[in-house]
Design a protein around this motif. Structure first.
Motif, PDB file in Angstrom:
ATOM      1  N   ALA A   1       0.838  -1.197   0.000  1.00 21.17           N
ATOM      2  CA  ALA A   1       0.000   0.000   0.000  1.00 21.17           C
ATOM      3  C   ALA A   1       0.871   1.245   0.000  1.00 21.17           C
ATOM      4  CB  ALA A   1      -0.928  -0.012   1.204  1.00 21.17           C
ATOM      5  N   GLY A   2       0.209   2.382  -0.164  1.00 20.37           N
ATOM      6  CA  GLY A   2       0.895   3.661  -0.025  1.00 20.37           C
ATOM      7  C   GLY A   2       0.829   4.557  -1.232  1.00 20.37           C
ATOM      8  N   GLY A   3       0.732   3.978  -2.451  1.00 20.44           N
ATOM      9  CA  GLY A   3       0.701   4.819  -3.642  1.00 20.44           C
ATOM     10  C   GLY A   3       1.946   5.682  -3.717  1.00 20.44           C
ATOM     11  N   LEU A   4       1.752   6.985  -3.973  1.00 24.72           N
ATOM     12  CA  LEU A   4       2.885   7.894  -4.059  1.00 24.72           C
ATOM     13  C   LEU A   4       3.490   8.210  -2.696  1.00 24.72           C
ATOM     14  CD1 LEU A   4       1.868  10.470  -6.816  1.00 24.72           C
ATOM     15  CD2 LEU A   4       3.332   8.465  -7.000  1.00 24.72           C
ATOM     16  N   THR A   5       2.867   7.757  -1.597  1.00 26.93           N
ATOM     17  CA  THR A   5       3.461   7.920  -0.278  1.00 26.93           C
ATOM     18  C   THR A   5       4.007   6.587   0.233  1.00 26.93           C
ATOM     19  OG1 THR A   5       1.248   7.720   0.676  1.00 26.93           O
ATOM     20  CG2 THR A   5       2.130   9.930   0.419  1.00 26.93           C
ATOM     21  N   GLY A   6       4.223   5.643  -0.648  1.00 27.83           N
ATOM     22  CA  GLY A   6       4.813   4.367  -0.273  1.00 27.83           C
ATOM     23  C   GLY A   6       6.253   4.279  -0.747  1.00 27.83           C
ATOM     24  N   ASN A   7       7.006   3.381  -0.139  1.00 30.04           N
ATOM     25  CA  ASN A   7       8.368   3.130  -0.606  1.00 30.04           C
ATOM     26  C   ASN A   7       8.445   1.710  -1.162  1.00 30.04           C
ATOM     27  OD1 ASN A   7       8.663   2.825   2.723  1.00 30.04           O
ATOM     28  ND2 ASN A   7       9.602   1.155   1.575  1.00 30.04           N
ATOM     29  N   TRP A   8       9.535   1.409  -1.829  1.00 27.10           N
ATOM     30  CA  TRP A   8       9.728   0.061  -2.339  1.00 27.10           C
ATOM     31  C   TRP A   8      11.184  -0.331  -2.188  1.00 27.10           C
ATOM     32  CZ3 TRP A   8       8.979   4.344  -5.392  1.00 27.10           C
ATOM     33  CH2 TRP A   8       9.968   4.657  -6.323  1.00 27.10           C
ATOM     34  N   ILE A   9      11.439  -1.639  -2.190  1.00 26.71           N
ATOM     35  CA  ILE A   9      12.799  -2.153  -2.132  1.00 26.71           C
ATOM     36  C   ILE A   9      13.422  -2.037  -3.505  1.00 26.71           C
ATOM     37  CG2 ILE A   9      14.225  -4.196  -1.740  1.00 26.71           C
ATOM     38  CD1 ILE A   9      12.093  -5.144   0.247  1.00 26.71           C
TER      39      ILE A   9
ATOM     40  N   HIS B   1      15.623  -3.746  -5.508  1.00 26.56           N
ATOM     41  CA  HIS B   1      16.228  -5.069  -5.558  1.00 26.56           C
ATOM     42  C   HIS B   1      17.509  -5.099  -6.387  1.00 26.56           C
ATOM     43  CE1 HIS B   1      13.019  -7.387  -3.542  1.00 26.56           C
ATOM     44  NE2 HIS B   1      12.200  -6.495  -4.059  1.00 26.56           N
ATOM     45  N   ARG B   2      17.819  -4.032  -7.071  1.00 28.71           N
ATOM     46  CA  ARG B   2      19.085  -3.980  -7.799  1.00 28.71           C
ATOM     47  C   ARG B   2      20.272  -3.929  -6.841  1.00 28.71           C
ATOM     48  NH1 ARG B   2      17.680   1.293 -11.251  1.00 28.71           N
ATOM     49  NH2 ARG B   2      17.131   1.899  -9.117  1.00 28.71           N
ATOM     50  N   PHE B   3      20.035  -3.470  -5.588  1.00 32.82           N
ATOM     51  CA  PHE B   3      21.123  -3.278  -4.638  1.00 32.82           C
ATOM     52  C   PHE B   3      20.962  -4.077  -3.359  1.00 32.82           C
ATOM     53  CE2 PHE B   3      21.056   0.665  -7.174  1.00 32.82           C
ATOM     54  CZ  PHE B   3      22.351   0.623  -7.680  1.00 32.82           C
ATOM     55  N   GLY B   4      19.826  -4.742  -3.160  1.00 28.85           N
ATOM     56  CA  GLY B   4      19.666  -5.555  -1.967  1.00 28.85           C
ATOM     57  C   GLY B   4      18.454  -5.182  -1.156  1.00 28.85           C
ATOM     58  N   PRO B   5      18.053  -6.051  -0.229  1.00 29.65           N
ATOM     59  CA  PRO B   5      16.782  -5.875   0.504  1.00 29.65           C
ATOM     60  C   PRO B   5      16.752  -4.666   1.429  1.00 29.65           C
ATOM     61  CG  PRO B   5      18.067  -7.708   1.398  1.00 29.65           C
ATOM     62  CD  PRO B   5      18.743  -7.283   0.142  1.00 29.65           C
ATOM     63  N   ASP B   6      17.924  -4.147   1.822  1.00 28.51           N
ATOM     64  CA  ASP B   6      17.933  -2.985   2.717  1.00 28.51           C
ATOM     65  C   ASP B   6      17.865  -1.657   1.970  1.00 28.51           C
ATOM     66  OD1 ASP B   6      18.080  -4.500   5.022  1.00 28.51           O
ATOM     67  OD2 ASP B   6      20.265  -4.571   4.993  1.00 28.51           O
ATOM     68  N   LYS B   7      18.031  -1.695   0.665  1.00 28.16           N
ATOM     69  CA  LYS B   7      18.054  -0.459  -0.124  1.00 28.16           C
ATOM     70  C   LYS B   7      16.644  -0.164  -0.632  1.00 28.16           C
ATOM     71  CE  LYS B   7      22.468  -0.018   0.416  1.00 28.16           C
ATOM     72  NZ  LYS B   7      22.631  -1.096   1.420  1.00 28.16           N
ATOM     73  N   LYS B   8      16.176   1.048  -0.346  1.00 23.53           N
ATOM     74  CA  LYS B   8      14.804   1.410  -0.700  1.00 23.53           C
ATOM     75  C   LYS B   8      14.780   2.723  -1.467  1.00 23.53           C
ATOM     76  CE  LYS B   8      12.717  -0.944   3.278  1.00 23.53           C
ATOM     77  NZ  LYS B   8      13.943  -1.477   3.861  1.00 23.53           N
ATOM     78  N   LEU B   9      13.681   2.922  -2.198  1.00 23.56           N
ATOM     79  CA  LEU B   9      13.423   4.175  -2.895  1.00 23.56           C
ATOM     80  C   LEU B   9      12.019   4.632  -2.558  1.00 23.56           C
ATOM     81  CD1 LEU B   9      14.918   3.930  -6.521  1.00 23.56           C
ATOM     82  CD2 LEU B   9      15.363   5.716  -4.836  1.00 23.56           C
ATOM     83  N   GLN B  10      11.786   5.933  -2.676  1.00 25.92           N
ATOM     84  CA  GLN B  10      10.461   6.489  -2.449  1.00 25.92           C
ATOM     85  C   GLN B  10      10.393   7.871  -3.073  1.00 25.92           C
ATOM     86  OE1 GLN B  10      10.383   6.464   1.856  1.00 25.92           O
ATOM     87  NE2 GLN B  10      11.335   8.465   2.016  1.00 25.92           N
ATOM     88  N   MET B  11       9.176   8.358  -3.231  1.00 23.85           N
ATOM     89  CA  MET B  11       9.000   9.755  -3.624  1.00 23.85           C
ATOM     90  C   MET B  11       9.414  10.620  -2.434  1.00 23.85           C
ATOM     91  SD  MET B  11       7.767   9.648  -6.689  1.00 23.85           S
ATOM     92  CE  MET B  11       6.883   8.526  -7.769  1.00 23.85           C
ATOM     93  N   PRO B  12      10.533  11.330  -2.519  1.00 23.44           N
ATOM     94  CA  PRO B  12      11.093  11.932  -1.306  1.00 23.44           C
ATOM     95  C   PRO B  12      10.436  13.240  -0.890  1.00 23.44           C
ATOM     96  CG  PRO B  12      12.516  12.380  -3.175  1.00 23.44           C
ATOM     97  CD  PRO B  12      11.402  11.504  -3.684  1.00 23.44           C
ATOM     98  N   MET B  13      10.724  13.611   0.348  1.00 21.37           N
ATOM     99  CA  MET B  13      10.475  14.955   0.870  1.00 21.37           C
ATOM    100  C   MET B  13       9.013  15.327   0.958  1.00 21.37           C
ATOM    101  SD  MET B  13      13.678  16.880  -0.949  1.00 21.37           S
ATOM    102  CE  MET B  13      13.321  16.138  -2.524  1.00 21.37           C
ATOM    103  N   HIS B  14       8.195  14.423   1.498  1.00 21.60           N
ATOM    104  CA  HIS B  14       6.817  14.806   1.792  1.00 21.60           C
ATOM    105  C   HIS B  14       6.815  15.671   3.051  1.00 21.60           C
ATOM    106  CE1 HIS B  14       4.649  12.650  -1.241  1.00 21.60           C
ATOM    107  NE2 HIS B  14       5.212  11.509  -0.936  1.00 21.60           N
ATOM    108  N   MET B  15       6.453  16.922   2.893  1.00 19.75           N
ATOM    109  CA  MET B  15       6.429  17.853   4.017  1.00 19.75           C
ATOM    110  C   MET B  15       5.062  17.781   4.699  1.00 19.75           C
ATOM    111  SD  MET B  15       8.233  20.990   1.948  1.00 19.75           S
ATOM    112  CE  MET B  15       8.706  22.018   3.334  1.00 19.75           C
TER     113      MET B  15
END
Length: 555
Positions: free
Chosen positions: A60-68, A70-84
């Motif tokens: 869940a989360g849509g644009l406020t969710g993050n994801w793993i 997997h190109r760099f490993g299970p601890d590396k995540k990406l997300q739409m940053p800087m939600h104020m």
């Protein structure tokens, strides 16, 4: 905003999945923040109702969710940053985070930095005597006085602050269009009407994309002016904000889903809506065709998106639910997909392996252009003017890219605030040390980690990802002098495509389609939720607000 109670004597509607005896009172398409908020407030007011949330991705989360990544490993995540999370403005979201669901927020920040096209750093904060003693918008005079620009340019910004305050008050009073500033006027045009100078306009070209992801050239003047007023000039606390203190799912979204499941809300992940089917007169949605395709499907194949590293599954389509990259044609050519989905998702849904959900009440918690793709040609639903407006949101203007840079040692000197930048003076329009907010445990890394957001528009396609990454590393040192590119261990980077974003379309004024005055569609059992339909019209507060308003309409 409050959610009203439904009368005890009303009958409960239901939706039924074909082949199942389990009824659902409400079907919600989309597990983004607006979908979760809709489910939550429905369940609070009608605990006996059964609710099903259908989501095309695995979380869940849509644009406020993050994801793993997997190109760099299970601890590396990406997300739409800087939600104020603005303390004064995001009251409904903060009630969920602080009181009802629980969540992890950073300390309260009281300002942020803007770097304009001439390389000047401007501190936006209202902390002097003017902020404490003068009424809005005059309380911002001290902040404007400290900006590094000529006095005449500061006066230009104050003039815009006055107009913005007027627009905000008109919108907050429920007016769809301020009397003196039409919605069809762009913010850039308003700046020219106010005879603003080059430096003050350059300043706004840094502020608007870095905070709101929309450029003044194609942004509706009263709407953007109203949003700016709400985050800058309506009160002395307008600039006070939090960010999440962990990756979004760990900080809030996962807790939200767990609470909903405890309340009895059901979720079906890896299930994509493909078609809305209506009665002949268009007065009701009779069924929704969905395509399950995740790990439980015997023919689905897992793959990792080369663009963003997200986990996905292909069946008749290879569409990354996180970044929006569609590689279906490539996989047809390689033989991985034998029978691809039709060009239009709604075409021949039954023969395409879709499952019908018979529904009495439907909430589409999706962006308008996503809903438009589910409506067959000739559908009586298209006769409704409100539904017809969904098709005006189909365009290709909005393109974002996101990055997360891992440094071997601290480079940001403990700064956790957001820095907004002028694009293309800097290649990105905002950055922030997430390490200083999240800590090493949530990031799975010790050193420093900086998130960047690029709002580069159609120019992005002229550059390879490698070129963009090298430019990011170079520009980050201009923001953080200690951030030597040689210290960067690796960079997670992803282009985000329009199919998973809010859209704009020229020559229409961007953002106009994101403001609707109703959550009803014209069909008596179909409702729409999403940040595009909230009063603010952008961000997490608008998503929560729209969920509450949708529940009030439904009840």
């Amino acid at each position: 905003m409050a959610v009203k109670e439904r009368g005890a004597g009303s009958s409960a509607p239901h939706a039924t999945m074909a082949g199942s005896s389990q009824p659902y009172d409400v079907l919600i398409l989309g597990a983004g923040l607006s979908g979760l908020a809709t489910a939550y407030y429905l369940k609070k007011t009608q605990p006996e109702w059964s609710i099903l949330v259908v989501e095309r991705s695995g979380t869940a989360g849509g644009l406020t969710g993050n994801w793993i990544d997997h190109r760099f490993g299970p601890d590396k995540k990406l997300q739409m940053p800087m939600h104020m999370v603005f303390r004064q403005k995001y009251k409904n979201l903060l009630k969920l985070v602080d009181e009802e669901i629980g969540g992890s927020l950073s300390p309260l920040y009281k300002g942020y930095t803007i770097i304009t096209g001439d390389g000047q750093r401007h501190r936006l904060a209202m902390e002097d005597w003017t902020a404490r003693r003068l009424p809005p918008p005059f309380h911002a005079l001290g902040m404007f006085a400290k900006l590094k620009m000529p006095l005449r340019e500061k006066w230009d910004l104050f003039k815009l602050a006055c107009v913005s305050t007027y627009c905000a008050k008109e919108i907050l009073e429920g007016k769809q269009e301020p009397r003196r500033v039409p919605n069809t006027l762009s913010l850039e045009s308003l700046e020219l009407i106010l005879n603003m100078g080059a430096k003050s306009r350059d300043f706004l070209e840094a502020v608007t994309p870095s905070i709101y992801n929309l450029h003044p050239w194609y942004t509706s003047a009263p709407r953007m002016a109203g949003v700016m007023a709400g985050t800058m000039t309506l009160s002395k606390d307008s600039l006070h904000y939090h960010v999440f203190a962990k990756n979004y799912n760990a900080a809030f979204i996962d807790r939200f889903v767990a609470r909903l499941q405890e309340m009895g809300v059901e979720f079906r992940f890896w299930t994509e809506a493909r078609r809305l089917e209506a009665a002949a007169d268009g007065r009701r949605v009779e069924r929704v065709w969905v395509r399950p395709y995740g790990p439980e499907h015997p023919q689905a194949r897992r793959y990792v998106c080369e663009n963003c590293g997200a986990e996905n599954y292909l069946l008749d389509r290879a569409f990354c639910t996180r970044c929006g990259r569609d590689t279906t044609l490539d996989r047809v050519r390689s033989g991985e997909i034998a029978k691809p989905v039709a060009r239009e998702l709604w075409f021949d849904a039954e023969a395409g392996g879709c499952v019908p959900l018979e529904c009495r009440r439907l909430v589409t918690a999706m962006y308008p252009h996503m809903i438009a793709r589910l409506l067959p040609a000739g559908s009586p639903l298209r006769r409704h003017p409100y539904v017809r407006s969904f098709f005006s949101a189909r365009g290709n203007q909005t393109q974002l890219s996101v990055g997360r840079v891992y440094y071997r040692k601290p480079v940001t000197r403990g700064d956790g605030e957001i820095t907004g930048t002028h694009n293309p003076y800097l290649c990105f329009n905002g950055c922030q040390s997430v390490y200083n907010n999240f800590g090493g445990a949530d990031l799975g890394y010790e050193g420093d980690v900086v998130d960047v957001l690029l709002d580069v528009g159609v120019i992005r396609d002229a550059h390879t990802q490698e070129e963009q990454i090298q430019r990011i590393l170079f520009d980050l040192q201009r923001v953080y002098p200690d951030a030597d590119p040689a210290l960067a261990e690796h960079v997670s980077f992803a282009d985000i495509y329009p199919d998973v974003l809010y859209l704009s379309e020229q020559p229409a004024i961007a953002g106009l389609h994101r403001f609707f005055d109703t959550h009803r569609t014209g069909a008596e059992n179909w409702y729409v939720a999403g940040c595009h339909s909230g009063t603010i019209g952008i961000g997490m507060e608008s998503a929560v607000q729209s969920g509450m308003a949708t529940v009030n309409c439904l009840l």
